[in-house]
Design an enzyme around this catalytic site. Structure first.
Site, PDB file in Angstrom:
ATOM      1  N   HIS A 173       0.837  -1.210   0.000  1.00 25.00           N
ATOM      2  CA  HIS A 173       0.000   0.000   0.000  1.00 25.00           C
ATOM      3  C   HIS A 173       0.876   1.266   0.000  1.00 25.00           C
ATOM      4  O   HIS A 173       0.767   2.090   0.908  1.00 25.00           O
ATOM      5  CB  HIS A 173      -0.923   0.095   1.223  1.00 25.00           C
ATOM      6  CG  HIS A 173      -1.694  -1.129   1.566  1.00 25.00           C
ATOM      7  ND1 HIS A 173      -2.559  -1.743   0.697  1.00 25.00           N
ATOM      8  CD2 HIS A 173      -1.755  -1.848   2.724  1.00 25.00           C
ATOM      9  CE1 HIS A 173      -3.116  -2.787   1.302  1.00 25.00           C
ATOM     10  NE2 HIS A 173      -2.640  -2.878   2.520  1.00 25.00           N
TER      11      HIS A 173
ATOM     12  N   ASP B 151      -4.909  -9.313   0.356  1.00 25.46           N
ATOM     13  CA  ASP B 151      -4.962  -8.600   1.631  1.00 25.46           C
ATOM     14  C   ASP B 151      -6.100  -9.039   2.553  1.00 25.46           C
ATOM     15  O   ASP B 151      -5.992 -10.031   3.252  1.00 25.46           O
ATOM     16  CB  ASP B 151      -5.018  -7.089   1.327  1.00 25.46           C
ATOM     17  CG  ASP B 151      -4.753  -6.223   2.542  1.00 25.46           C
ATOM     18  OD1 ASP B 151      -4.537  -6.772   3.629  1.00 25.46           O
ATOM     19  OD2 ASP B 151      -4.766  -4.978   2.405  1.00 25.46           O
TER      20      ASP B 151
HETATM   21 ZN    ZN Z   1      -2.286  -5.687   5.059  1.00 27.25          ZN
END
Ligand code: ZN
Length: 461
Positions: A275, A326
């Protein structure tokens, strides 16, 4: 020695991929030892086009257990941080046995969806009251077992989690199952190396959770320890998922998180920045120059309202992007790639963006690029089909692809953008078939156990 004949196969040529016709792969000990023209006698026949398996660069397995639980609206007052509260309630009660069943279900779903390796960013280390299990690596071992049962390759990334925020702020109650001091963490990492060495398709790195959860001395000590065990061990970190995180980092260090990391640690191609959503131009160039992989999780980042990574600029400057599922709101490599491209189209008001002159097909470009970057992010010998690479591959269904199977030029575009049902027929991991005709041998049995675990956990809520 196994042999596999493919009428159409996507082979790697390093920086790009190319379709070839009528090739036989010779596979020994899970590795492609030769690729020859024509069909050799006795070769198994792939009943559809063959492409490399995808690497999933970011997974928190237990989160599969509550995917879809946090979609109740609150007029725009819901955010990543309220989602995290629900996540903490869920993991307050989960046992080792339950975590293993959830992971087993998830990893079976992954191989069916074309992921042949997963990087498990593993932070649920301790008992519900925060005490160590009798074996420090009990939870990690449960995940190794789940991967072995599902037949997926695993890169275990034990997470170093020390604080609840910059300062450092002491960990809160919801985080007690994650916390280790550096000495205990390094022991856990060593224990994971010992576990992986006894398994067929497993390796180990580390994951300092985020800059808000570690301080500089502990980050350095953990990196030094793992690099002493393995100089190429992957190191993953959540880096700039939320704007709040960037602001908090700036308030504490006087610097944005990616910039701080680049200035304070020796970042190289074995680092994966998960991210790296909120970056400025200088940080973007810094990640490219360091050779680190950006680990992007399109469906989770969309689900959590994180923001959009500047994928177009990053790739055009030579950056490498891997994909992860994720939170497992989606377990589909195809869906991740579709959203990765669509987010860029929506932001830029253009079409067919993530491709290049050599590979104008967006589907083919993205599949090759992200599988290769995923392999780099896990220090694994996978992500592409070539002599010397691990036999991690997918056979696409001829029936599901019937409309476009006459031209491999468009095949992966159709797979990525126009599949209405999974086009994945067979999946081979490390030279072994784990999915045949869309089915995994243990899927029903594990799905039943998973349903029971969810009922038990719901009873606890
Ligand atoms: Zn994560």
């Amino acid at each position: 020695m196994n042999m596999l004949f493919a009428e159409h196969i996507l082979l790697s040529h390093g920086t790009h991929s190319q379709w070839h016709n009528n090739k036989t792969l010779l596979i020994d000990n899970g590795v492609i030892v030769d690729i020859v023209d024509g069909q050799l006698d006795g070769a198994d026949i792939a009943e559809g086009p063959v492409i490399p398996g995808m690497v999933n660069c970011h997974s928190h397995a237990f989160q599969r257990g509550f995917a879809g639980f946090s979609e109740q609206g609150s007029q725009g007052n819901d955010s990543f941080w309220t989602w995290r509260k629900i996540m903490y309630q869920f993991l307050d009660v989960i046992s080792v046995e339950q975590a293993q069943v959830i992971a087993n279900q998830l990893y079976i779903e992954m191989v069916k969806a074309g992921y042949t390796r997963v990087a498990e960013f593993h932070y649920l280390h301790h008992q519900p009251d925060g005490q160590n299990y009798h074996q420090l690596a009990a939870m990690a071992d449960a995940l190794f077992d789940a991967a072995e049962q599902a037949g997926i390759g695993i890169t275990m990334l034990p997470v170093l989690y020390r604080y609840s925020g910059f300062g450092p702020l002491p960990a809160n109650d919801g985080q007690k199952r994650f916390i280790n001091d550096v000495e205990q963490f390094n022991q856990l990492v060593s224990d994971c190396f010992a576990s992986a060495s006894k398994r067929a398709n497993a390796n180990v790195g580390i994951a300092p959770h985020s800059l808000r959860a570690v301080d500089k001395p502990s980050l350095q000590a953990a990196v030094t320890h793992v690099r002493n065990l393995d100089a190429t061990a992957p190191i993953h970190i959540h880096i700039a998922e939320q704007q709040k995180e960037v602001n908090d980092c700036h308030a504490h260090y006087g610097m944005r998180p990616v910039q701080w990391l680049l200035d304070n640690m020796s970042i190289d191609q074995h680092w994966c920045l998960i991210h790296a959503t909120h970056i400025d131009q200088q940080e973007l160039q810094g990640i490219v120059d360091a050779g680190a992989v950006a680990g992007i999780c399109p469906t989770t980042e969309a689900n959590l309202g994180d923001g959009i990574f500047p994928t177009t600029e990053f790739i055009s400057k030579g950056g490498r992007v891997a994909i992860g599922s994720d939170s497992h709101i989606s377990v589909s490599a195809i869906e991740e790639l579709r959203l990765l491209e669509y987010a860029q189209r929506l932001v830029r008001q253009q079409r067919a963006i993530l491709a290049d002159n050599q590979t104008p097909s967006v589907g083919q470009f993205l599949w090759h690029h992200t599988a290769q970057a995923g392999a780099l992010s896990t220090s694994s010998n996978s992500g592409e089909l070539a002599v010397g690479k691990q036999a991690d591959l997918i056979v696409l269904s001829n029936e599901r692809n019937s409309l476009f199977a006459n031209s491999t030029k468009h095949l992966l575009d159709s797979v990525v953008f126009a599949s209405q049902a999974s086009p994945i027929k067979d999946v081979m991991v490390n030279g072994q078939w784990v999915v045949r005709d869309g089915k995994h041998a243990q899927e029903q049995q594990v799905a039943d156990r998973f349903a029971t675990v969810l009922q038990d956990l719901a009873g606890n809520r």
